[in-house]
Design an enzyme around this catalytic site. Sequence first.
Site, PDB file in Angstrom:
ATOM      1  N   THR A 113      17.990  65.408  48.320  1.00 37.21           N
ATOM      2  CA  THR A 113      18.436  65.294  46.931  1.00 37.21           C
ATOM      3  C   THR A 113      18.153  63.894  46.384  1.00 37.21           C
ATOM      4  O   THR A 113      17.964  62.938  47.137  1.00 37.21           O
ATOM      5  CB  THR A 113      19.937  65.583  46.811  1.00 37.21           C
ATOM      6  OG1 THR A 113      20.681  64.578  47.536  1.00 37.21           O
ATOM      7  CG2 THR A 113      20.274  66.961  47.348  1.00 37.21           C
TER       8      THR A 113
ATOM      9  N   TYR B 201      31.550  54.278  41.422  1.00 41.63           N
ATOM     10  CA  TYR B 201      30.493  54.505  42.403  1.00 41.63           C
ATOM     11  C   TYR B 201      31.021  54.283  43.816  1.00 41.63           C
ATOM     12  O   TYR B 201      30.893  55.141  44.693  1.00 41.63           O
ATOM     13  CB  TYR B 201      29.318  53.570  42.114  1.00 41.63           C
ATOM     14  CG  TYR B 201      28.202  53.628  43.123  1.00 41.63           C
ATOM     15  CD1 TYR B 201      27.334  54.707  43.169  1.00 41.63           C
ATOM     16  CD2 TYR B 201      27.998  52.582  44.024  1.00 41.63           C
ATOM     17  CE1 TYR B 201      26.294  54.762  44.084  1.00 41.63           C
ATOM     18  CE2 TYR B 201      26.967  52.617  44.942  1.00 41.63           C
ATOM     19  CZ  TYR B 201      26.121  53.702  44.978  1.00 41.63           C
ATOM     20  OH  TYR B 201      25.097  53.741  45.892  1.00 41.63           O
TER      21      TYR B 201
END
Length: 249
Positions: free
Chosen positions: A8, A161
């Site tokens: 991915t 994040y």
Amino acid sequence: MSKVALVTGVGRRIGIAAAIAERLGNDGWDIAFNYWQPYDERMPWGRDAESRAELVRRLDRAGVRSLAVEADLEDAGAAEAIFERVGAELGAVGALVLSHAESVDSGLLDTTVESFDRHFAVNTRASWLLIREFGRRFTGEHGSGRVIALTSDHTVGNLPYGASKGALDRITLAAAHELAQLGITANVINPGPVDTGWMGPELIDTMVGLTPLGRLGTPADVANLAGFLCSPEGGWINGQLLYSNGGAK
């Protein structure tokens, strides 16, 4: 039975995910790779229009099959849709490499709820759903399955994040135990400071100064470790968070 790897986050030619996909292709894996161009378009580096075609050419030269799948991993239905398409066109996935990320800098005081939720949807929820789909569909030989996730220890000034990556770590390490009966290993790689075009000169100098080997990491450095973990020789490494960062402090 052919080997199929799903990677991915393959958005840019100079990115870590592209290097991993190419390395696994050179190791004989057929490669399905996911990308989402709208993410790159809203980031400072912009869209790499030739990334997909260039990677396909490189994989063709390696003599393996490839499949590009554009999908927004913020969508909770994306994981199932990706596996359905990969299964139909390449076959059952034997290795899953999670190298996608939502990453927009913000801290404790200025992170919005929308940004926080998007980071967790992409970095954490999508990773869980992809691992879950992989486990549900895995049909390979016992001991041959692989899950690898890319993480980071950023936190200060990078709250959503870093927090979402921390949750990703726990999910992946749990998979090493919960998927053990299927013969799937699961590990996390923290590559440290890797130059993929987002660092300015001042930051590069700082990061080089913090690394005993006197250089930044490269996408190929990360790909080398991922390739080893996906190989039969890497099959005894399981449930680990591996720092492959040149000793950076």
